[in-house]
Motif scaffolding. Structure first.
Motif, PDB file in Angstrom:
ATOM      1  N   SER A   1       2.907 -21.205  21.614  1.00 21.51           N
ATOM      2  CA  SER A   1       2.456 -22.571  21.858  1.00 21.51           C
ATOM      3  C   SER A   1       3.605 -23.379  22.419  1.00 21.51           C
ATOM      4  N   ASP A   2       3.278 -24.323  23.281  1.00 20.81           N
ATOM      5  CA  ASP A   2       4.305 -25.197  23.856  1.00 20.81           C
ATOM      6  C   ASP A   2       4.375 -26.539  23.146  1.00 20.81           C
ATOM      7  N   LYS A   3       3.554 -26.736  22.114  1.00 14.74           N
ATOM      8  CA  LYS A   3       3.467 -28.076  21.529  1.00 14.74           C
ATOM      9  C   LYS A   3       4.046 -28.190  20.127  1.00 14.74           C
TER      10      LYS A   3
ATOM     11  N   THR B   1       7.023 -18.151  28.923  1.00 16.17           N
ATOM     12  CA  THR B   1       7.471 -19.390  29.547  1.00 16.17           C
ATOM     13  C   THR B   1       6.368 -20.430  29.509  1.00 16.17           C
ATOM     14  N   ASP B   2       6.790 -21.693  29.651  1.00 16.81           N
ATOM     15  CA  ASP B   2       5.796 -22.755  29.775  1.00 16.81           C
ATOM     16  C   ASP B   2       5.677 -23.151  31.239  1.00 16.81           C
TER      17      ASP B   2
ATOM     18  N   SER C   1      11.068 -25.131  25.072  1.00 14.19           N
ATOM     19  CA  SER C   1      10.428 -23.848  25.332  1.00 14.19           C
ATOM     20  C   SER C   1       9.285 -23.603  24.357  1.00 14.19           C
ATOM     21  N   VAL C   2       8.528 -22.559  24.631  1.00 15.39           N
ATOM     22  CA  VAL C   2       7.419 -22.189  23.763  1.00 15.39           C
ATOM     23  C   VAL C   2       7.951 -21.601  22.452  1.00 15.39           C
TER      24      VAL C   2
ATOM     25  N   TYR D   1       3.720 -32.363  26.934  1.00 20.17           N
ATOM     26  CA  TYR D   1       4.301 -31.034  27.106  1.00 20.17           C
ATOM     27  C   TYR D   1       3.530 -30.321  28.203  1.00 20.17           C
TER      28      TYR D   1
ATOM     29  N   PHE E   1       1.551 -23.667  27.881  1.00 20.27           N
ATOM     30  CA  PHE E   1       1.916 -22.266  28.049  1.00 20.27           C
ATOM     31  C   PHE E   1       1.569 -21.798  29.458  1.00 20.27           C
TER      32      PHE E   1
ATOM     33  N   ASP F   1      10.046 -31.767  30.710  1.00 20.83           N
ATOM     34  CA  ASP F   1       9.774 -30.921  29.542  1.00 20.83           C
ATOM     35  C   ASP F   1      10.918 -29.914  29.421  1.00 20.83           C
TER      36      ASP F   1
ATOM     37  N   ASN G   1      10.472 -23.388  31.330  1.00 24.03           N
ATOM     38  CA  ASN G   1      11.329 -23.073  30.184  1.00 24.03           C
ATOM     39  C   ASN G   1      10.965 -21.710  29.618  1.00 24.03           C
TER      40      ASN G   1
END
Length: 470
Positions: free
Chosen positions: A174-176, A232-233, A141-142, A185, A188, A138, A237
Motif C-alpha cells: 500500500s502507498d497510503k 514502486t508507487d 515509498s510503498v 499519495y 501503488f 510524494d 518511489n
C-alpha cells in the motif's frame, strides 16, 4: 538647432533605445505547458510544453517553478528548455529537476519566452502569475508484506524448499499506510518482478496492490532459483537500491534439485483449471485437506461447521488419535454425541477457543459454515495467541496469521467500503483484518457476503494465505 546639438540628441535617443532593448524581455510568443504528472518524487518531472506566435531572430524557452503557498512567492528555479532560431512554432518534453520539496508539497510551473537565457537576467513572472501546471510531491515509498508457501520448517523460507512444484507467493503493498491523514499519495504502481534461474519463468503480473504470483517448476528445472521484487508507487518511489527484497535468497539460493520441488502436487479429477486449484493441490500435498473416495475434491461444495472444526484442528497438528474422547469443560453440546464422527474435532476446536457454540447448548454441526465465520475463526486463533501445534502454533512458525493479522491497521493495507458488513457485527473486525492483509477477498468491490456459505475452494485459499510463511 546647431549640428552639434542635433548629433548629441540623436546619440542620446539611440542609447536610450539600445538600453530599452537590452533590459526588456521579448513578449512575442505564447507559451503553455500541455501536460504534467499528477505526482512526482524529488528527482524529476516530465513536462510537455508548446510555444506559438514567436518572432525571431532568437528566442529562449524558459521553465520556472515555485512551491505552492499563501501568499504566493515568486517563481524561481529557471531552466533553459530550448533555444529557437526563427519564427517557427515549437514543442517538446522537458525533464525538470525538482526543487527541494517536502512530502505533501505542491510544485507549480510556468513556461515563458525570453530573449535572455537563465544566466542573462531574464524577466521573472510576477508573483500573481497563474500556474500553468502543478505536481504533487510524494516521497514516501510503498509498505506492506510478502509471503511464501506454508511450511513447518522453522528456518527462514529463503533456505526452505517448497513442498511440490506448483505454489503461490503473494503479498500486499500500500502507498497510503505511512502517509499522514489529509496528505495525498500517488498510489501503488508495480511489483517489478523478476526471476533468475535455468528455466523459463511463468508469466508475472499483479492485481493492483495485491500480488498473486503462481509458479510451476518444469520437470527439467535445475540450478538455483531466485524471485525478486521491488514494488514502486506511481511517483517512482521504490523500496531501495539493489539487492531488492527476495522471495528466495540470492546469496545462498537453494538448488532446484530436490524431488519434492519437482513433483506434481496432489491432484483431484475436478480441480484442473479451477480458480482455487493451486491452493487445493498444495494443501492436499501437506495433508491439510483431502478429497472424496471417488477422486474428486468438490471445490464448489459447501462446508459444514463440523467439517470446518476438523480442518482447523488438522492444521493445529491434531489427528484422530490425539483428540479428546469426551467433551472438555464448557464444550458439551446437546447436538454433539461421542458417537458422531466429528465429536472429537468439535470438542477440540471448542477447547482451543477457535469455535464456539451458537447458543442454547448447541454447536449446530451440520449447518453450513459462512464466509464471515471463517474469518472470525481465524481472528479467534489470532486472539488466542495461536494453537498448540502444526501450522497454527505461533511459537513454531511465523505466518500471515501470527505476525500480520493486526500489523497493518488504521489504515489497513487494503480497505473496502463494504455495504453488507455492519459496524458491530461479530465478523466486522475479522473481515477488515482478513481483507486488509490479503487472506480473504470480497465477492464484489462493495460486498463481502459474510452470511454466504463458504465453498471448500474458498476455504482452501483462505487457509493457504493465513498460514503462508512470512
Amino acid at each position: 538647432m546647431s549640428k552639434k546639438v542635433f548629433i548629441v540628441l540623436l546619440l542620446a535617443v539611440f542609447m536610450l533605445a539600445q538600453f530599452g532593448i537590452a533590459s526588456a524581455a521579448t513578449a512575442a510568443g505564447d507559451a503553455v505547458i500541455t501536460s504534467a504528472p499528477d505526482f512526482s518524487n524529488d528527482v524529476t518531472a516530465d513536462l510537455d510544453w508548446a510555444v506559438t506566435g514567436m518572432a525571431g531572430p532568437t528566442q529562449n524557452i524558459l521553465m520556472w517553478s515555485r512551491i505552492q503557498q499563501t501568499p504566493a512567492v515568486a517563481y524561481s528555479g529557471c531552466y533553459l528548455v530550448a533555444t529557437i532560431v526563427g519564427t517557427s512554432d515549437a514543442s517538446g518534453t522537458f525533464s525538470y529537476t525538482m526543487p527541494v520539496a517536502a512530502n505533501g508539497n505542491v510544485v507549480e510551473f510556468i513556461v515563458t519566452v525570453d530573449d535572455n537565457d537563465c544566466a542573462g537576467a531574464p524577466t521573472i513572472p510576477a508573483d500573481t502569475e497563474t500556474p500553468m501546471a502543478e505536481t504533487f510531491i510524494d516521497l514516501v515509498s510503498v509498505e506492506g508484506d510478502y509471503f511464501n508457501p506454508p511450511s513447518l520448517d522453522t528456518t527462514d523460507f529463503n533456505s526452505t524448499p517448497v513442498s511440490c512444484n506448483t505454489f503461490e507467493m503473494w503479498g500486499v503493498m500500500s502507498d497510503k499506510v505511512t502517509v499522514p491523514a489529509g496528505v495525498a499519495y500517488s498510489g501503488f504502481d508495480s511489483w517489478n518482478l523478476s526471476t533468475t534461474g535455468t528455466f523459463v519463468p511463468a508469466p508475472i503480473g499483479s492485481d493492483n496492490a495485491l500480488l498473486s504470483w503462481v509458479f510451476t517448476f518444469p520437470s527439467t528445472a535445475s540450478g538455483p532459483w531466485i524471485f525478486e521484487f521491488n514494488p514502486t508507487d506511481a511517483a517512482g518511489n521504490d523500496w531501495g537500491p539493489a539487492p531488492y527484497p527476495m522471495f528466495r535468497d540470492g546469496v545462498a539460493p537453494v538448488d532446484v534439485v530436490s524431488a519434492a520441488e519437482l513433483e506434481d502436487c496432489a491432484n483431484f479429477s475436478d480441480v484442473t483449471g479451477h480458480e482455487y486449484e493451486v491452493y487445493i493441490r498444495y494443501l492436499a500435498d501437506l495433508d491439510l485437506i483431502s478429497g472424496f473416495a471417488d477422486g474428486t475434491f468438490g471445490p464448489d461444495n459447501t462446508l459444514t461447521r463440523a467439517e470446518a472444526s476438523t480442518l482447523f484442528e488438522i492444521s493445529n497438528g491434531y489427528t484422530a488419535a490425539t483428540l479428546p474422547a469426551s467433551a472438555p469443560a464448557g464444550c458439551a453440546f446437546t447436538d454433539v454425541s461421542a458417537s458422531d464422527w466429528f465429536a472429537g474435532w468439535v470438542w477440540q476446536a471448542c477447547a482451543d477457543g477457535f469455535m464456539n457454540g451458537v447458543g442454547g447448548g448447541l454447536f449446530d454441526p451440520n449447518n453450513l459454515l459462512t464466509r464471515g465465520q471463517v474469518v472470525t475463526i481465524f481472528n479467534n486463533i489470532f486472539e488466542m495467541g495461536g494453537g498448540t501445534g502444526g501450522y497454527l502454533d505461533f511459537a513454531m512458525v511465523s505466518t500471515a496469521l501470527s505476525q500480520d493479522w493486526t500489523s497493518w491497521e488504521n489504515p489497513y493495507l487494503r480497505e473496502a467500503a463494504w455495504t453488507d458488513v455492519s459496524v458491530g457485527a461479530y465478523y466486522a473486525i475479522p473481515v477488515l483484518r482478513a481483507y486488509g492483509i490479503g487472506v480473504a477477498e470480497g465477492t464484489s468491490a462493495t460486498t463481502f457476503s459474510p452470511d454466504q456459505a463458504a465453498t471448500r475452494g474458498e476455504f482452501a485459499k483462505m487457509l493457504y494465505r493465513a498460514i503462508s510463511q512470512q
